[in-house]
Design a protein around this motif. Structure first.
Motif, mmCIF file in Angstrom:
data_model
loop_
_atom_site.group_PDB
_atom_site.id
_atom_site.type_symbol
_atom_site.label_atom_id
_atom_site.label_comp_id
_atom_site.label_asym_id
_atom_site.label_seq_id
_atom_site.Cartn_x
_atom_site.Cartn_y
_atom_site.Cartn_z
ATOM 1 N N UNK A 87 15.042 62.656 11.698
ATOM 2 C CA UNK A 87 16.395 62.686 11.135
ATOM 3 C C UNK A 87 17.473 62.362 12.169
ATOM 4 N N UNK A 88 17.159 62.656 13.437
ATOM 5 C CA UNK A 88 18.193 62.571 14.484
ATOM 6 C C UNK A 88 18.319 61.185 15.117
ATOM 7 N N UNK A 95 21.828 62.217 7.431
ATOM 8 C CA UNK A 95 20.552 62.965 7.404
ATOM 9 C C UNK A 95 20.561 64.276 8.211
ATOM 10 N N UNK A 96 21.732 64.703 8.667
ATOM 11 C CA UNK A 96 21.782 65.985 9.389
ATOM 12 C C UNK A 96 22.871 66.871 8.779
ATOM 13 N N UNK A 97 22.825 68.151 9.152
ATOM 14 C CA UNK A 97 23.859 69.070 8.689
ATOM 15 C C UNK A 97 25.117 68.880 9.537
ATOM 16 N N UNK A 98 26.240 69.339 9.008
ATOM 17 C CA UNK A 98 27.524 69.184 9.719
ATOM 18 C C UNK A 98 27.427 69.741 11.147
ATOM 19 N N UNK A 99 26.809 70.907 11.274
ATOM 20 C CA UNK A 99 26.757 71.565 12.586
ATOM 21 C C UNK A 99 25.760 70.904 13.542
ATOM 22 N N UNK A 100 24.968 69.967 13.046
ATOM 23 C CA UNK A 100 24.004 69.266 13.905
ATOM 24 C C UNK A 100 24.567 67.924 14.413
ATOM 25 N N UNK A 101 25.734 67.539 13.898
ATOM 26 C CA UNK A 101 26.260 66.201 14.200
ATOM 27 C C UNK A 101 26.510 66.002 15.697
ATOM 28 N N UNK B 42 20.486 64.947 -6.870
ATOM 29 C CA UNK B 42 20.786 64.828 -5.438
ATOM 30 C C UNK B 42 19.575 65.306 -4.644
ATOM 31 N N UNK B 43 19.346 64.603 -3.545
ATOM 32 C CA UNK B 43 18.300 65.042 -2.624
ATOM 33 C C UNK B 43 18.971 65.236 -1.267
ATOM 34 N N UNK B 44 18.630 66.311 -0.597
ATOM 35 C CA UNK B 44 19.267 66.532 0.702
ATOM 36 C C UNK B 44 18.789 67.796 1.368
ATOM 37 N N UNK B 45 19.571 68.244 2.340
ATOM 38 C CA UNK B 45 19.227 69.438 3.105
ATOM 39 C C UNK B 45 20.056 70.622 2.610
ATOM 40 N N UNK B 46 19.408 71.776 2.526
ATOM 41 C CA UNK B 46 20.163 72.987 2.201
ATOM 42 C C UNK B 46 21.061 73.276 3.403
ATOM 43 N N UNK B 47 22.378 73.284 3.170
ATOM 44 C CA UNK B 47 23.277 73.519 4.300
ATOM 45 C C UNK B 47 23.788 74.955 4.333
ATOM 46 N N UNK B 59 23.445 69.132 1.352
ATOM 47 C CA UNK B 59 24.092 67.966 1.985
ATOM 48 C C UNK B 59 23.196 66.748 1.800
ATOM 49 N N UNK B 60 23.652 65.779 1.026
ATOM 50 C CA UNK B 60 22.847 64.567 0.846
ATOM 51 C C UNK B 60 22.798 63.758 2.151
ATOM 52 N N UNK B 61 21.885 62.797 2.277
ATOM 53 C CA UNK B 61 21.784 62.029 3.533
ATOM 54 C C UNK B 61 23.109 61.417 3.972
#
Lengths: 166, 115
Positions: A87-88, A95-101, B42-47, B59-61
């Motif tokens: 993902x990174x 493809x990452x969470x806000x806090x991972x940016x 939607x497909x994504x990560x649980x934020x 959060x979608x890609x």
């Protein structure tokens, strides 16, 4: 809250460990291991999904290559990404969470730097498929390969040493 | 000998049970991995997980997080309860918009494979 605290403690522990390693490394060498060797071929197998650990691993990877070079060896390096690490190395902040940016940006910088130094960076297409990441979403520096495990086998057969970074 | 009316009741009851099960399976099967007129996907990560509100953020890609509400009718796969959701888990969510909130129809937690 507990999760954040655990993450912070883990990061502090890693940094402390790294500091100790660096301090120790300054007084030691690997002469016995590198005796008579002119070339080192290394395959770094990167599958971590934790952004903090991944940044630390990129720093360790850079340090390892530099130390081998400093010992007078020619280094041929391949970095293989698979699993959650995939993902990174995608473009932008996708493809990452806000806090991972912020950590993703650091990892992207390392990837660009490694590529400029001639290091081959591969991504397993099976992992990309599982994570639903199309090939075009990976950074330009990344070579997407069919199967990361086959790369591991192939490079080992060619004499590369596999360094796990999980 | 079982009386005729009891037999009839049993047959009707079994038909109802089987029919309901089949309808449920069909509802799950009909959900394609794309948004339709009635259902958004939607497909994504649980934020984030909001246990008190029975909600998760996904959060979608590419794009901002979407807050999804889970109710007793939501079909969950890969998890049994909302408590099982954790940050960074990959999920597929089908939902509908009802009175301004995104109501989950079905959520699948994807397997985490090391490959």
């Amino acid at each position: 809250m507990i999760g954040l605290l655990q993450k912070a403690l883990l990061t502090i522990s890693i940094i402390s460990c790294f500091t100790v390693i660096v301090a120790a490394a300054s007084n030691h060498n690997n002469d016995s291991a590198l005796k008579g060797i002119k070339t080192a071929q290394v395959y770094f197998d990167v599958s971590l999904k934790d952004d903090n650990l991944l940044v630390f691993r990129m720093e360790m990877l850079d340090k390892t290559i530099k130390q081998i070079e400093d010992a007078g060896l020619e280094v041929r390096t391949v970095v293989g990404f698979r699993g959650g690490a995939s993902r990174f190395i995608t473009k932008d902040d996708h493809y990452v969470l806000e806090e991972e940016i912020s950590n993703k940006k650091k990892i992207q910088d390392w990837v660009k730097q490694f590529s400029e130094r001639g290091i081959i960076i591969e991504q397993c297409s099976i992992a990309a498929g599982i994570l639903d990441i199309p090939q075009e979403d990976f950074m330009e520096e990344i070579k997407v390969v069919g199967n990361g495990y086959i790369s591991l086998v192939g490079y080992q057969a060619q004499g590369y040493s596999v360094v796990p970074m999980d | 000998m079982i009386p005729r009316n009891i037999t009839l009741t049993l047959i009707l009851l079994m038909s109802f049970v089987l029919g309901s099960g089949a309808a449920l399976v069909r509802a799950g099967e009909n959900l394609e991995e794309m948004s339709t007129e009635d259902t958004l996907y939607v497909r994504g990560l649980v934020s984030r997980v909001y246990l008190d509100k029975m909600q998760i953020s996904v959060r979608p890609p590419k794009g901002d997080s979407i807050r999804i509400t889970i109710d007793p009718d939501t079909i969950l796969e890969g998890v049994s309860l909302i408590d099982d959701f954790q940050k960074e888990q990959q999920v597929k969510v089908w939902y509908s918009v009802d009175k301004g909130s995104n109501l989950a129809i079905k959520i699948i937690k994807m397997m985490e494979l090391g490959c």
